[in-house]
Design an enzyme around this catalytic site. Structure first.
Site, PDB file in Angstrom:
ATOM      1  N   LYS A   1      15.563  23.390 -24.994  1.00 33.06           N
ATOM      2  CA  LYS A   1      14.491  22.578 -24.417  1.00 33.06           C
ATOM      3  C   LYS A   1      15.149  21.658 -23.399  1.00 33.06           C
ATOM      4  O   LYS A   1      15.974  20.813 -23.758  1.00 33.06           O
ATOM      5  CB  LYS A   1      13.757  21.772 -25.483  1.00 33.06           C
ATOM      6  CG  LYS A   1      12.661  20.861 -24.903  1.00 33.06           C
ATOM      7  CD  LYS A   1      11.777  20.244 -25.972  1.00 33.06           C
ATOM      8  CE  LYS A   1      10.725  19.333 -25.359  1.00 33.06           C
ATOM      9  NZ  LYS A   1       9.752  18.818 -26.338  1.00 33.06           N
TER      10      LYS A   1
ATOM     11  N   GLU B   1      17.826  19.897 -27.241  1.00 32.06           N
ATOM     12  CA  GLU B   1      17.146  19.218 -26.130  1.00 32.06           C
ATOM     13  C   GLU B   1      18.041  18.150 -25.491  1.00 32.06           C
ATOM     14  O   GLU B   1      18.061  17.004 -25.936  1.00 32.06           O
ATOM     15  CB  GLU B   1      15.837  18.577 -26.601  1.00 32.06           C
ATOM     16  CG  GLU B   1      15.103  17.867 -25.479  1.00 32.06           C
ATOM     17  CD  GLU B   1      13.834  17.151 -25.934  1.00 32.06           C
ATOM     18  OE1 GLU B   1      13.171  16.541 -25.073  1.00 32.06           O
ATOM     19  OE2 GLU B   1      13.526  17.169 -27.143  1.00 32.06           O
TER      20      GLU B   1
END
Length: 341
Positions: free
Chosen positions: A221, A179
């Site tokens: 992500k 992420e």
């Protein structure tokens, strides 16, 4: 193919299966305190457990939620009836995940920028988390846009750490969720956000390649490409969808298992509309789904917090509604007309 790799490939595919996405309830103790404070609920261990129990025991949660990212405390907790949350999740066909980073800290020598820490001792923590039932993990890095930021040093340092984390995850049999969040704070326009996000993602995948990470067993992500929150001219839904897809198609290899978006300060409906617009364009090499925190929880938290003892089902109804809306958006089948519930 090893059994471990086969399991990771199956988990990664299930995480982005059609019409399903990830519930992010991995707030640190400090962050969940802010959430609970906002509804006048004291942040005790039992209240945190009670709130997350409300979310995880929602009936048919697995219909549109494929997995949930937990905090260390939550992974070890049980329901009022003594059933481990991980067991509740497995029974609902929801894959347990775990946040493993130690948070973003000031990057020495680079004022205003941060580096995510937590690689020390990670191998042992991952082994324990696997034994506790986790099957994927998450590590978040933050990239700030300002007049002179981000620096290439900040991007390089965070992407290297993400790649090292991802390699360690796969060694332990856990699917890594990487992420790199480009923060929407600031007055920058969407073009600047596009340039920074594309540079960050290209750097990330170069590092993942160098560290021998298997992309078919890895989930990205990422933030959507949006105007800075203080920008005078805010991009509309179609502009956000087009800029985000341009960015992803230019920087993300087709072999990646899937992409999930963070909501990053967007409202519940905004996050759903943006995801839907991208999937309506379609014809993409990877599934596009969601991994929202506030954009799945905000209404549920507000309703539950008004009366935690009596409003469990009402809070769950809010969560299930938002999950369904985003499940439809993940297939390009959402409409604001469906928001009435």
């Amino acid at each position: 193919m090893s059994d471990k790799l086969e399991e990771m490939l199956n988990v990664a595919a299930a995480m982005v299966s059609p019409g399903r996405g990830i519930l992010a309830i991995d707030e640190s103790t400090g962050t969940i305190k802010k959430r609970l404070d906002s509804v006048n609920v004291e942040s005790t261990e039992d209240n945190r457990r009670g709130y997350r129990q409300m979310l995880l025991t929602a009936e048919n949660l697995g219909e549109h939620i494929s997995g949930a990212i937990l905090f260390d405390e939550t992974l070890r907790q049980s329901t009022d009836g003594g059933v481990l949350f991980t067991q509740v999740m497995q029974d609902a066909d929801v894959i347990p995940g775990i946040k493993v980073d130690k948070g973003a800290h000031p990057l020495a020598g680079f004022e205003g920028e941060k580096i995510t820490e937590g690689l020390d001792g990670l191998r042992e923590r991952l082994e324990e988390y696997y034994e506790l039932g986790a099957r994927f993990a998450k590590w978040r890095a933050v990239i700030t846009i300002d007049e002179f930021l981000p620096s290439q040093t900040c991007i390089d340092a965070n992407c290297h750490a993400l790649a090292r984390y991802a390699a360690l995850c796969q060694e332990a049999g856990l699917v890594p969720m990487v992420e790199p969040e480009v923060l929407m704070d600031g007055d920058h326009d969407i073009e600047t956000a596009l340039q920074v996000t594309e540079l960050t993602l290209k750097t990330l995948f170069n590092n993942l390649y160098e560290q021998d990470v298997i992309l078919e067993a890895c989930i990205l992500k990422t933030s959507m490409v949006v105007s800075g929150s203080d920008c005078a001219e805010q991009a509309n839904v179609d502009e956000v969808a087009e800029a985000t897809l341009d960015c992803l198609l230019n920087s993300v290899p087709a072999s990646l298992a899937g992409i999930v978006f963070l909501s990053g300060g967007q409202s519940e409906v905004e996050a759903t509309e943006h995801l839907d617009a991208m999937n309506k364009i379609g014809n993409l090499p990877w599934p596009l789904s969601f991994s929202y925190g506030r954009a799945l929880q905000a209404s549920a938290l507000k309703v539950w917090g008004a009366n935690p003892k009596d409003n469990v089902q009402a809070g769950q109804a809010e969560l299930l509604h938002r999950s369904r809306m985003n499940g439809l958006a993940a297939q390009g089948e959402y409409s604001t007309d469906l928001e009435e519930h």
